[in-house]
Design a protein around this motif. Structure first.
Motif, PDB file in Angstrom:
ATOM      1  N   UNK A 106      34.898  38.570  40.914  1.00 38.51           N
ATOM      2  CA  UNK A 106      35.249  40.234  41.062  1.00 38.51           C
ATOM      3  C   UNK A 106      36.485  39.044  42.812  1.00 38.51           C
ATOM      4  N   UNK A 107      36.468  37.934  42.941  1.00 31.48           N
ATOM      5  CA  UNK A 107      37.243  37.879  44.071  1.00 31.48           C
ATOM      6  C   UNK A 107      38.365  37.114  43.068  1.00 31.48           C
ATOM      7  N   UNK A 108      37.748  36.114  42.768  1.00 28.22           N
ATOM      8  CA  UNK A 108      38.760  35.493  41.773  1.00 28.22           C
ATOM      9  C   UNK A 108      39.899  36.465  41.079  1.00 28.22           C
ATOM     10  N   UNK A 109      39.299  37.161  40.821  1.00 26.13           N
ATOM     11  CA  UNK A 109      40.074  38.180  40.277  1.00 26.13           C
ATOM     12  C   UNK A 109      41.348  38.650  40.536  1.00 26.13           C
ATOM     13  N   UNK A 110      40.265  39.018  41.837  1.00 24.97           N
ATOM     14  CA  UNK A 110      41.810  39.881  42.764  1.00 24.97           C
ATOM     15  C   UNK A 110      42.314  38.874  43.123  1.00 24.97           C
ATOM     16  N   UNK A 111      42.188  37.752  43.755  1.00 20.45           N
ATOM     17  CA  UNK A 111      43.022  36.524  43.879  1.00 20.45           C
ATOM     18  C   UNK A 111      44.480  36.643  43.045  1.00 20.45           C
ATOM     19  N   UNK A 112      43.754  36.342  42.116  1.00 21.93           N
ATOM     20  CA  UNK A 112      44.767  36.487  40.975  1.00 21.93           C
ATOM     21  C   UNK A 112      45.513  37.491  40.500  1.00 21.93           C
ATOM     22  N   UNK A 113      45.618  38.352  40.451  1.00 23.68           N
ATOM     23  CA  UNK A 113      45.850  39.532  39.642  1.00 23.68           C
ATOM     24  C   UNK A 113      46.612  40.455  40.982  1.00 23.68           C
ATOM     25  N   UNK A 114      45.949  40.226  42.153  1.00 22.32           N
ATOM     26  CA  UNK A 114      46.207  41.895  42.954  1.00 22.32           C
ATOM     27  C   UNK A 114      46.788  42.846  42.446  1.00 22.32           C
ATOM     28  N   UNK A 115      45.273  43.522  41.940  1.00 24.48           N
ATOM     29  CA  UNK A 115      45.316  44.726  41.238  1.00 24.48           C
ATOM     30  C   UNK A 115      45.767  46.083  42.215  1.00 24.48           C
ATOM     31  N   UNK A 116      45.649  46.786  41.861  1.00 20.82           N
ATOM     32  CA  UNK A 116      45.739  47.953  41.962  1.00 20.82           C
ATOM     33  C   UNK A 116      44.502  48.565  42.800  1.00 20.82           C
ATOM     34  N   UNK A 117      43.431  47.914  42.045  1.00 17.82           N
ATOM     35  CA  UNK A 117      41.720  48.467  42.307  1.00 17.82           C
ATOM     36  C   UNK A 117      41.407  47.864  40.651  1.00 17.82           C
ATOM     37  N   UNK A 118      39.949  47.351  41.866  1.00 15.38           N
ATOM     38  CA  UNK A 118      38.943  46.642  40.907  1.00 15.38           C
ATOM     39  C   UNK A 118      37.469  46.314  41.526  1.00 15.38           C
ATOM     40  N   UNK A 119      37.028  46.681  40.253  1.00 13.67           N
ATOM     41  CA  UNK A 119      35.582  46.729  39.950  1.00 13.67           C
ATOM     42  C   UNK A 119      34.736  46.021  39.335  1.00 13.67           C
ATOM     43  N   UNK A 120      33.092  45.868  39.753  1.00 13.30           N
ATOM     44  CA  UNK A 120      32.583  44.562  38.792  1.00 13.30           C
ATOM     45  C   UNK A 120      31.184  45.446  39.075  1.00 13.30           C
ATOM     46  N   UNK A 121      30.803  45.532  38.036  1.00 18.19           N
ATOM     47  CA  UNK A 121      29.103  45.723  38.022  1.00 18.19           C
ATOM     48  C   UNK A 121      28.303  44.655  37.073  1.00 18.19           C
ATOM     49  N   UNK A 122      28.110  44.652  37.964  1.00 13.16           N
ATOM     50  CA  UNK A 122      26.612  42.853  37.246  1.00 13.16           C
ATOM     51  C   UNK A 122      24.867  43.339  37.328  1.00 13.16           C
ATOM     52  N   UNK A 123      24.798  43.889  35.876  1.00 10.45           N
ATOM     53  CA  UNK A 123      24.058  44.104  35.945  1.00 10.45           C
ATOM     54  C   UNK A 123      22.809  42.828  35.383  1.00 10.45           C
ATOM     55  N   UNK A 124      22.208  42.405  35.893  1.00  8.96           N
ATOM     56  CA  UNK A 124      21.106  40.966  36.132  1.00  8.96           C
ATOM     57  C   UNK A 124      19.712  41.320  35.326  1.00  8.96           C
ATOM     58  N   UNK A 125      19.165  40.962  34.763  1.00 12.90           N
ATOM     59  CA  UNK A 125      18.067  40.708  33.755  1.00 12.90           C
ATOM     60  C   UNK A 125      16.574  40.706  34.877  1.00 12.90           C
ATOM     61  N   UNK A 126      15.724  41.200  34.788  1.00 15.31           N
ATOM     62  CA  UNK A 126      14.096  40.947  35.951  1.00 15.31           C
ATOM     63  C   UNK A 126      15.188  38.707  35.875  1.00 15.31           C
TER      64      UNK A 126
END
Length: 159
Positions: A106-126
């Motif tokens: 998420x932070x790498x994308x925010x630093x690169x793109x400087x988007x209006x808004x960004x969210x990440x959902x990371x659904x990790x398996x057990x």
């Protein structure tokens, strides 16, 4: 007569698209690339889904798997998708906890793109019998933008 230079749409700077590109050994070696957003001034959501994301446990070295959903509203830039795929697969031999991997993406994308808004959902398996899901966003999305649900079912075990 000299031909005028083509307009700089950002694509002249792409080094991976259309090329045979080696898989980066780590996220730090991966090169995320961007191009100008095609609809600047409009708020729309771009979604990338990586249902087979893989990294390594930093303690045991065992593989960890996740279903990652990245939603963002571009400002000036969009991420070039081949470079994003290479970046995400560079985690395959990278040892880090779920939280670190999720936030690093998420932070790498925010630093690169400087988007209006960004969210990440990371659904990790057990791991050890319990899933660890990581959610983060940059803030409140603008009013009037349709933000679809991520619709990734939670882990239900065998039932």
């Amino acid at each position: 007569m000299n031909n005028p230079s083509p307009p700089d749409d950002g694509s002249r700077l792409l080094t991976q698209l259309g090329q045979n590109t080696a898989q980066p050994a780590s996220p730090e070696e991966a090169e995320l690339e961007r191009v100008p957003a095609p609809e600047r001034g409009r708020h729309y959501v771009v979604r990338f889904t990586a249902p087979e994301f893989t990294s390594l446990c930093p303690v045991t070295g065992q593989p960890d798997f996740a279903h990652i959903v990245i939603d963002y509203i571009p400002d000036e830039w969009i991420v070039e998708s081949k470079s994003l795929k290479l970046f995400l697969t560079s985690f395959r031999n990278h040892g880090a906890f779920h939280e670190k991997c999720s936030m690093q993406i998420a932070l790498t994308l925010v630093d690169l793109l400087r988007p209006v808004w960004l969210r990440i959902g990371a659904y990790w398996y057990p791991r050890g019998g319990m899933p660890i899901d990581v959610f983060w966003q940059t803030g409140t999305p603008p009013d009037g933008v349709w933000i679809p649900s991520q619709d990734v079912p939670g882990y239900r075990g065998r039932g």
